[in-house]
Design a protein around this motif. Structure first.
Motif, PDB file in Angstrom:
ATOM      1  N   TYR A   1       5.967   6.001  -7.900  1.00  0.00           N
ATOM      2  CA  TYR A   1       7.047   6.271  -8.848  1.00  0.00           C
ATOM      3  C   TYR A   1       7.849   7.486  -8.389  1.00  0.00           C
ATOM      4  O   TYR A   1       9.085   7.464  -8.359  1.00  0.00           O
ATOM      5  N   GLU A   2       7.150   8.547  -8.017  1.00  0.00           N
ATOM      6  CA  GLU A   2       7.842   9.755  -7.577  1.00  0.00           C
ATOM      7  C   GLU A   2       8.613   9.513  -6.283  1.00  0.00           C
ATOM      8  O   GLU A   2       9.695  10.073  -6.075  1.00  0.00           O
ATOM      9  N   GLY A   3       8.076   8.654  -5.412  1.00  0.00           N
ATOM     10  CA  GLY A   3       8.803   8.314  -4.198  1.00  0.00           C
ATOM     11  C   GLY A   3      10.101   7.586  -4.499  1.00  0.00           C
ATOM     12  O   GLY A   3      11.143   7.861  -3.892  1.00  0.00           O
ATOM     13  N   ALA A   4      10.055   6.652  -5.458  1.00  0.00           N
ATOM     14  CA  ALA A   4      11.270   5.930  -5.855  1.00  0.00           C
ATOM     15  C   ALA A   4      12.286   6.871  -6.480  1.00  0.00           C
ATOM     16  O   ALA A   4      13.499   6.723  -6.284  1.00  0.00           O
ATOM     17  N   ALA A   5      11.785   7.863  -7.218  1.00  0.00           N
ATOM     18  CA  ALA A   5      12.687   8.854  -7.808  1.00  0.00           C
ATOM     19  C   ALA A   5      13.362   9.704  -6.727  1.00  0.00           C
ATOM     20  O   ALA A   5      14.565   9.997  -6.797  1.00  0.00           O
ATOM     21  N   ARG A   6      12.599  10.101  -5.725  1.00  0.00           N
ATOM     22  CA  ARG A   6      13.194  10.879  -4.627  1.00  0.00           C
ATOM     23  C   ARG A   6      14.236  10.052  -3.876  1.00  0.00           C
ATOM     24  O   ARG A   6      15.253  10.582  -3.398  1.00  0.00           O
ATOM     25  N   LEU A   7      13.978   8.749  -3.756  1.00  0.00           N
ATOM     26  CA  LEU A   7      14.957   7.874  -3.122  1.00  0.00           C
ATOM     27  C   LEU A   7      16.269   7.890  -3.905  1.00  0.00           C
ATOM     28  O   LEU A   7      17.355   8.044  -3.320  1.00  0.00           O
TER      29      LEU A   7
ATOM     30  N   MET B   1      22.339 -12.048  11.269  1.00  0.00           N
ATOM     31  CA  MET B   1      22.301 -11.003  10.249  1.00  0.00           C
ATOM     32  C   MET B   1      21.380  -9.846  10.626  1.00  0.00           C
ATOM     33  O   MET B   1      21.290  -8.859   9.908  1.00  0.00           O
ATOM     34  N   GLU B   2      20.676  -9.951  11.739  1.00  0.00           N
ATOM     35  CA  GLU B   2      19.646  -8.955  12.063  1.00  0.00           C
ATOM     36  C   GLU B   2      20.150  -7.519  12.084  1.00  0.00           C
ATOM     37  O   GLU B   2      19.414  -6.612  11.682  1.00  0.00           O
ATOM     38  N   PRO B   3      21.366  -7.255  12.532  1.00  0.00           N
ATOM     39  CA  PRO B   3      21.825  -5.852  12.493  1.00  0.00           C
ATOM     40  C   PRO B   3      21.993  -5.306  11.080  1.00  0.00           C
ATOM     41  O   PRO B   3      22.311  -4.130  10.915  1.00  0.00           O
ATOM     42  N   ARG B   4      21.796  -6.152  10.058  1.00  0.00           N
ATOM     43  CA  ARG B   4      22.004  -5.713   8.688  1.00  0.00           C
ATOM     44  C   ARG B   4      20.718  -5.684   7.865  1.00  0.00           C
ATOM     45  O   ARG B   4      20.772  -5.486   6.655  1.00  0.00           O
ATOM     46  N   ILE B   5      19.561  -5.898   8.466  1.00  0.00           N
ATOM     47  CA  ILE B   5      18.308  -5.856   7.724  1.00  0.00           C
ATOM     48  C   ILE B   5      17.332  -4.908   8.416  1.00  0.00           C
ATOM     49  O   ILE B   5      17.369  -4.738   9.632  1.00  0.00           O
ATOM     50  N   ALA B   6      16.467  -4.290   7.626  1.00  0.00           N
ATOM     51  CA  ALA B   6      15.482  -3.361   8.190  1.00  0.00           C
ATOM     52  C   ALA B   6      14.244  -3.342   7.303  1.00  0.00           C
ATOM     53  O   ALA B   6      14.325  -3.519   6.083  1.00  0.00           O
ATOM     54  N   LEU B   7      13.107  -3.118   7.936  1.00  0.00           N
ATOM     55  CA  LEU B   7      11.826  -2.963   7.248  1.00  0.00           C
ATOM     56  C   LEU B   7      11.269  -1.600   7.619  1.00  0.00           C
ATOM     57  O   LEU B   7      11.150  -1.270   8.806  1.00  0.00           O
ATOM     58  N   VAL B   8      10.942  -0.788   6.611  1.00  0.00           N
ATOM     59  CA  VAL B   8      10.419   0.547   6.868  1.00  0.00           C
ATOM     60  C   VAL B   8       9.080   0.704   6.161  1.00  0.00           C
ATOM     61  O   VAL B   8       8.765  -0.003   5.205  1.00  0.00           O
ATOM     62  N   ASP B   9       8.291   1.650   6.630  1.00  0.00           N
ATOM     63  CA  ASP B   9       6.960   1.859   6.068  1.00  0.00           C
ATOM     64  C   ASP B   9       6.982   2.691   4.795  1.00  0.00           C
ATOM     65  O   ASP B   9       6.246   2.425   3.847  1.00  0.00           O
ATOM     66  N   ARG B  10       7.825   3.721   4.782  1.00  0.00           N
ATOM     67  CA  ARG B  10       7.795   4.679   3.681  1.00  0.00           C
ATOM     68  C   ARG B  10       9.167   4.778   3.017  1.00  0.00           C
ATOM     69  O   ARG B  10      10.200   4.610   3.667  1.00  0.00           O
ATOM     70  N   VAL B  11       9.153   5.095   1.728  1.00  0.00           N
ATOM     71  CA  VAL B  11      10.405   5.168   0.983  1.00  0.00           C
ATOM     72  C   VAL B  11      11.313   6.261   1.527  1.00  0.00           C
ATOM     73  O   VAL B  11      12.548   6.153   1.462  1.00  0.00           O
ATOM     74  N   GLU B  12      10.734   7.315   2.099  1.00  0.00           N
ATOM     75  CA  GLU B  12      11.548   8.398   2.639  1.00  0.00           C
ATOM     76  C   GLU B  12      12.409   7.940   3.811  1.00  0.00           C
ATOM     77  O   GLU B  12      13.405   8.595   4.154  1.00  0.00           O
ATOM     78  N   GLU B  13      12.030   6.833   4.465  1.00  0.00           N
ATOM     79  CA  GLU B  13      12.795   6.328   5.602  1.00  0.00           C
ATOM     80  C   GLU B  13      13.981   5.472   5.180  1.00  0.00           C
ATOM     81  O   GLU B  13      14.848   5.161   6.005  1.00  0.00           O
TER      82      GLU B  13
END
Length: 377
Positions: free
Chosen positions: A172-178, A351-363
């Motif tokens: 929750y706090e990570g989503a808030a920081r986002l 569409m690949e240049p427009r999608i991304a998968l990241v590990d952490r919300v900070e990224e």
């Protein structure tokens, strides 16, 4: 027979407050061809009896009967207020948290306009009454009009995620920081307007104008009511207490629905576009996220939103594909393997240049910025 109203040329012919009404009458001396939405005109009888109202349309404006008769005679259309409703179908502006949660402290959530509107919806949605369905449609169209006016020129980033995410958790706090990072970068944060990850992102946007410690303290305070169950009253008043302690926070948008009326709207979105029709709400939220969408972990609803957004990108029905960032590799590749299918669709239509998968919300903010600078192949 009443004459057909002439088309409206620009937004400056819409009047949505008494102050705007007075300004137009004073500066132009005419209301001809204007659209006046949900403005109480009971104290403006002299003006209504004297100015030109030819071709004007009055939507849900209380007024003196003599004034209404006179302006009808001049060719205006008057749609009177509908008595007995807990909402205004002709409203000209979006909701605020104070409006939807009015009287919650004194009388509890069940007495609020939000809860009473949901109760009305429950009573009328299955009875087949054309009048009730018409009122819902008019209301939702009015909300869409107000939302479009609010977002003119805005760079909107949608944040999607599960409603079950509890306050007091690291996620929750990570989503808030986002939400805070996006708002500080100049984006307008838009969410589904409900609890969980949606509330967290709206809270982060609200906290964006304060120092970093404010968000930490706010998260600690609202954690005393981690979920809207069993008590919406306690959950909502905890958020309203935060707003009272730190007034004047940053703005963001929430787009909830009475279709899921058991899920209350969150109090941190300064502008709330609440709909009866969930399909209108979901498509509208994604369509207005013109600067990209961040998908936090969620279940069926969030999965649906991923592909609701991917579909127009795939067919390029909204122009250039908008960036899509999925957060939490394990969630989107193992628990709910959305990412491999999204990649397959992306390769098929470049569409690949427009999608991304990241590990952490900070990224997510950096990934969003990177995708926004990419060019579709």
């Amino acid at each position: 027979m009443q004459p057909t109203p002439a088309p409206i040329a620009s937004l400056d012919r819409e009047i949505e407050s008494l102050a705007e009404f007075d300004e137009v009458v004073s500066s132009r001396g005419s209301l001809a061809q204007h659209r006046i939405q949900a403005v109480d005109l009971t104290d403006r009888t002299p003006e209504l009896l004297s100015v030109d109202t030819a071709g004007a349309v009055f939507l849900g404006c209380p007024m003196d009967p003599d004034a209404a008769a006179r302006i009808r005679a001049t060719g205006a259309l008057v749609f009177p207020p509908v008595p007995g409703l807990p909402f205004d179908p002709y409203r000209g502006l979006l909701y605020t948290p104070g409006e939807l949660f009015e009287s919650i402290v004194e009388r509890g959530y069940e007495a609020t306009p939000d809860a009473r509107t949901y109760a009305w919806f429950q009573q009328t949605k299955a009875d087949g009454d054309i009048f009730a369905s018409m009122l819902r449609a008019i209301h939702d169209d009015s909300v869409s009009d107000a939302l479009d006016e609010l977002l003119v020129g805005a760079r909107v980033v949608g944040v999607m995620g599960g409603h079950a995410l509890a306050r007091g958790t690291e996620a929750y706090e990570g989503a808030a920081r986002l939400g805070r990072s996006l708002a500080r970068a100049g984006f307008t944060v838009a969410t589904g307007g409900g609890p969980g990850a949606m509330e967290a992102a709206n809270l982060g946007a609200y906290a964006s104008v304060f120092d970093d410690e404010m968000l930490t303290e706010a998260c600690r305070l609202i954690a005393k009511a981690p979920s809207f169950t069993p008590s919406v009253t306690e959950w909502a008043t905890a958020a309203l207490d935060v707003r009272d302690r730190w007034p004047g926070g940053g703005d963001s948008v929430g787009i909830p629905t009475w279709f899921y009326g058991h899920e209350p709207p969150n109090a941190f979105a300064g502008h709330i576009a609440k709909y009866f029709a969930n399909a209108t709400r979901e498509d509208g939220l994604l369509a207005r996220s013109n600067a990209g969408v961040v998908f936090l972990p969620g279940a069926a609803g969030t999965v649906q939103e991923v592909f609701d957004n991917a579909t127009p990108n795939y067919y390029e029905s909204r122009g250039e594909p908008t960036p899509m960032v999925l957060v939490d590799r394990v969630h989107w590749t193992e628990r709910l393997p959305v990412w491999p299918l999204l990649q397959s669709l992306a390769r098929d239509r470049s569409m690949e240049p427009r999608i991304a998968l990241v590990d952490r919300v900070e990224e997510a903010p950096e990934a969003l910025a990177r995708l926004a600078g990419a060019k579709a192949l």
